[in-house]
Design an enzyme around this catalytic site. Structure first.
Site, PDB file in Angstrom:
ATOM      1  N   ILE A   1       1.045  -1.266   0.260  1.00  0.00           N
ATOM      2  CA  ILE A   1       0.066  -0.514   0.186  1.00  0.00           C
ATOM      3  C   ILE A   1       1.199   1.451  -0.027  1.00  0.00           C
ATOM      4  O   ILE A   1       0.614   2.019  -0.799  1.00  0.00           O
ATOM      5  CB  ILE A   1      -0.793   0.269   1.262  1.00  0.00           C
TER       6      ILE A   1
ATOM      7  N   ARG B   1      12.245   0.355   6.683  1.00  0.00           N
ATOM      8  CA  ARG B   1      14.118  -0.581   7.257  1.00  0.00           C
ATOM      9  C   ARG B   1      14.627  -1.086   6.682  1.00  0.00           C
ATOM     10  O   ARG B   1      15.755  -0.511   6.977  1.00  0.00           O
ATOM     11  CB  ARG B   1      13.181  -1.535   8.678  1.00  0.00           C
TER      12      ARG B   1
ATOM     13  N   ASP C   1      12.815   2.536  11.454  1.00  0.00           N
ATOM     14  CA  ASP C   1      12.271   2.233  12.331  1.00  0.00           C
ATOM     15  C   ASP C   1      11.026   2.805  12.708  1.00  0.00           C
ATOM     16  O   ASP C   1      11.967   4.347  13.749  1.00  0.00           O
ATOM     17  CB  ASP C   1      12.741   1.293  13.374  1.00  0.00           C
ATOM     18  N   VAL C   2      10.315   3.331  12.528  1.00  0.00           N
ATOM     19  CA  VAL C   2       9.091   4.429  12.338  1.00  0.00           C
ATOM     20  C   VAL C   2       9.082   4.526  14.160  1.00  0.00           C
ATOM     21  O   VAL C   2       9.057   5.854  15.002  1.00  0.00           O
ATOM     22  CB  VAL C   2       7.809   4.704  12.046  1.00  0.00           C
TER      23      VAL C   2
ATOM     24  N   ASN D   1       2.018   4.887   7.279  1.00  0.00           N
ATOM     25  CA  ASN D   1       1.344   3.830   6.830  1.00  0.00           C
ATOM     26  C   ASN D   1       1.826   2.561   6.456  1.00  0.00           C
ATOM     27  O   ASN D   1       1.818   1.491   7.277  1.00  0.00           O
ATOM     28  CB  ASN D   1       1.569   4.052   4.661  1.00  0.00           C
TER      29      ASN D   1
ATOM     30  N   TYR E   1      -3.052  -6.377  17.658  1.00  0.00           N
ATOM     31  CA  TYR E   1      -3.538  -5.348  16.046  1.00  0.00           C
ATOM     32  C   TYR E   1      -3.881  -4.640  16.245  1.00  0.00           C
ATOM     33  O   TYR E   1      -4.553  -3.196  15.666  1.00  0.00           O
ATOM     34  CB  TYR E   1      -3.485  -6.407  14.921  1.00  0.00           C
TER      35      TYR E   1
ATOM     36  N   LYS F   1      -4.290  -0.628  16.278  1.00  0.00           N
ATOM     37  CA  LYS F   1      -5.530   0.565  15.069  1.00  0.00           C
ATOM     38  C   LYS F   1      -6.929   1.047  15.482  1.00  0.00           C
ATOM     39  O   LYS F   1      -6.496   1.836  14.983  1.00  0.00           O
ATOM     40  CB  LYS F   1      -5.724  -0.726  13.825  1.00  0.00           C
TER      41      LYS F   1
ATOM     42  N   THR G   1      -1.554  -7.379  -0.889  1.00  0.00           N
ATOM     43  CA  THR G   1      -0.606  -7.055  -0.573  1.00  0.00           C
ATOM     44  C   THR G   1       0.039  -8.326  -0.280  1.00  0.00           C
ATOM     45  O   THR G   1       0.065  -9.150   0.060  1.00  0.00           O
ATOM     46  CB  THR G   1      -0.076  -6.189   0.172  1.00  0.00           C
TER      47      THR G   1
END
Ligand SMILES: NC(=O)c1ccc[n+]([C@@H]2O[C@H](COP(=O)([O-])OP(=O)(O)OC[C@H]3O[C@@H](n4cnc5c(N)ncnc54)[C@H](OP(=O)(O)O)[C@@H]3O)[C@@H](O)[C@H]2O)c1
Length: 258
Positions: A20, A40, A62-63, A89, A154, A158, A189
Site C-alpha cells: 500500500i 527499515r 524504524d518508525v 503507513n 493489532y 489500530k 499485498t
C-alpha cells in the site's frame, strides 16, 4: 495561496517500499508531489525511488525509534525541503489467540502501528505548524473500527490510531493541518499473502481457500487493491479536502460502515 502559483509539496510515506505504501508514494508523485519513502530495509525503498529519482527519495528508519526518524527526516528535508504531507503507513499484522499474545507480540504491534504513528507525526508536525498547512493521513484498518478474532494486539493498536487521529484533528483544527485515517479491508499485498500462508500452515488448509475466505469478508467478494487505498489517500492529501479532518475512511467494499 497565490492564484496561479504552483506549490510543489513534499510528502513522507512510511513503509513506502512495497504494498500500500508504494502505491501511495507513486500516486502522490503522479499528483506532482516530491515524495520521500521510508522503510527499515534500504533495498525496497531505494528500488522504488530509482523509478523516478527526480520525484522520489529513499530513507531508512524504524518508525518507532525517534532518533532514527529524526535522522531520516533531516535526510529527506535536505533533498526536498520541509515535509507538508505525512502518510503514516508502516505497519505489521501478527495474529495469535489472546491467551497466546505474549508481551513481545503486544509490544511489536503497538510499536510499529501506534507508537510509530505518534513518533513520525511529532517529528514532522512542527514544520507543518510553522507553515500553517499540513496533511497527516494514517493508514489504520477496518481493524481500527471493528473487532476481529485472533488479532487483539493489532486491533488494539489500530483502534489507537483511529483515536489518535480524532484527538489530533481537533487539536489542530484551527491551525491549517488536517489529520485523517483510511481504513482498508483485506488488501492484496505481501502482508495478506504472508497471513494466508501462516493460516494455511497452521491449519493445514489450502492457501487458495484461505485467500477466498479473506475475500469473502468484503461484501464485494474481493480483496481491495493498493491503488484504491492510494486514491483515497491522494484525495485526503489534496487542497480540496481542506474541510475534512478527523475522518476514518473505510476502504473495504462496505465491510465496515461508519
Ligand atoms: N494489506 C492489508 O490487508 C491491510 C489491511 C488494512 C490495513 N493495512 C495497513 O496498511 C499498511 C500497509 O500494509 P501493507 O499490506 O502494504 O504491508 P506490507 O506489504 O507488509 O508493507 C509494510 C511496509 O512497512 C514497512 N515497515 C514495517 N515495519 C516498519 C517499521 N517498524 N518501520 C518502518 N517501516 C516499517 C515495511 O518495510 P521494511 O520491512 O523494510 O521496514 C514495508 O515496506 C499497514 O499499516 C497495514 O496495517 C493493510
Amino acid at each position: 495561496m497565490d492564484a496561479g502559483k504552483t506549490i510543489v509539496r513534499h510528502a513522507l510515506v512510511t513503509g513506502g517500499g512495497r504494498g500500500i505504501g508504494a502505491a501511495i508514494a507513486l500516486r502522490l508523485a503522479a499528483d506532482g508531489l516530491r515524495v520521500t519513502v521510508l522503510g527499515r530495509n534500504r533495498g525496497p525503498v531505494e528500488a522504488l525511488a530509482a523509478r523516478d529519482s527526480g520525484r522520489l527519495h529513499a530513507v531508512t528508519a524504524d518508525v518507532a525509534d525517534a532518533a532514527q526518524v529524526a535522522r531520516a527526516l533531516a535526510d529527506a528535508q535536505a533533498r526536498f525541503g520541509p515535509v507538508q504531507v505525512l502518510v503514516n503507513n508502516a505497519g505489521q499484522a501478527e495474529s495469535a489467540p489472546f491467551l497466546k499474545t505474549d508481551a513481545g507480540l503486544w509490544q511489536r504491534m503497538l510499536a510499529v502501528n501506534l507508537t510509530g504513528t505518534m513518533v513520525c507525526t511529532q517529528a514532522v508536525l512542527p514544520g507543518m505548524l510553522e507553515a500553517g498547512w499540513g496533511r497527516v493521513v494514517n493508514v489504520a484498518s477496518t481493524a481500527g473500527l471493528a473487532g476481529y478474532a485472533y488479532v487483539s494486539a493489532y486491533c488494539a493498536a489500530k483502534h489507537g490510531v483511529v483515536g489518535l487521529t480524532r484527538a489530533l484533528a481537533l487539536e489542530l483544527a484551527a491551525r491549517g493541518v488536517t489529520v485523517n485515517a483510511v481504513c482498508p479491508g483485506y488488501t492484496d499485498t505481501d502482508l495478506v499473502r504472508e497471513s494466508v500462508a501462516r493460516v494455511a500452515a497452521k491449519t493445514g488448509r489450502d492457501p487458495g481457500d484461505v485467500r477466498a475466505e479473506f475475500a469473502k469478508t468484503n461484501p464485494q467478494g474481493r480483496l481491495v487493491t493498493p491503488g484504491e487505498v492510494a486514491d483515497a489517500v491522494s484525495w485526503l492529501c489534496g487542497e480540496g479536502a481542506g474541510a475534512v479532518t478527523g475522518l476514518s475512511l473505510p476502504v473495504c467494499g462496505g465491510e465496515v460502515m461508519q
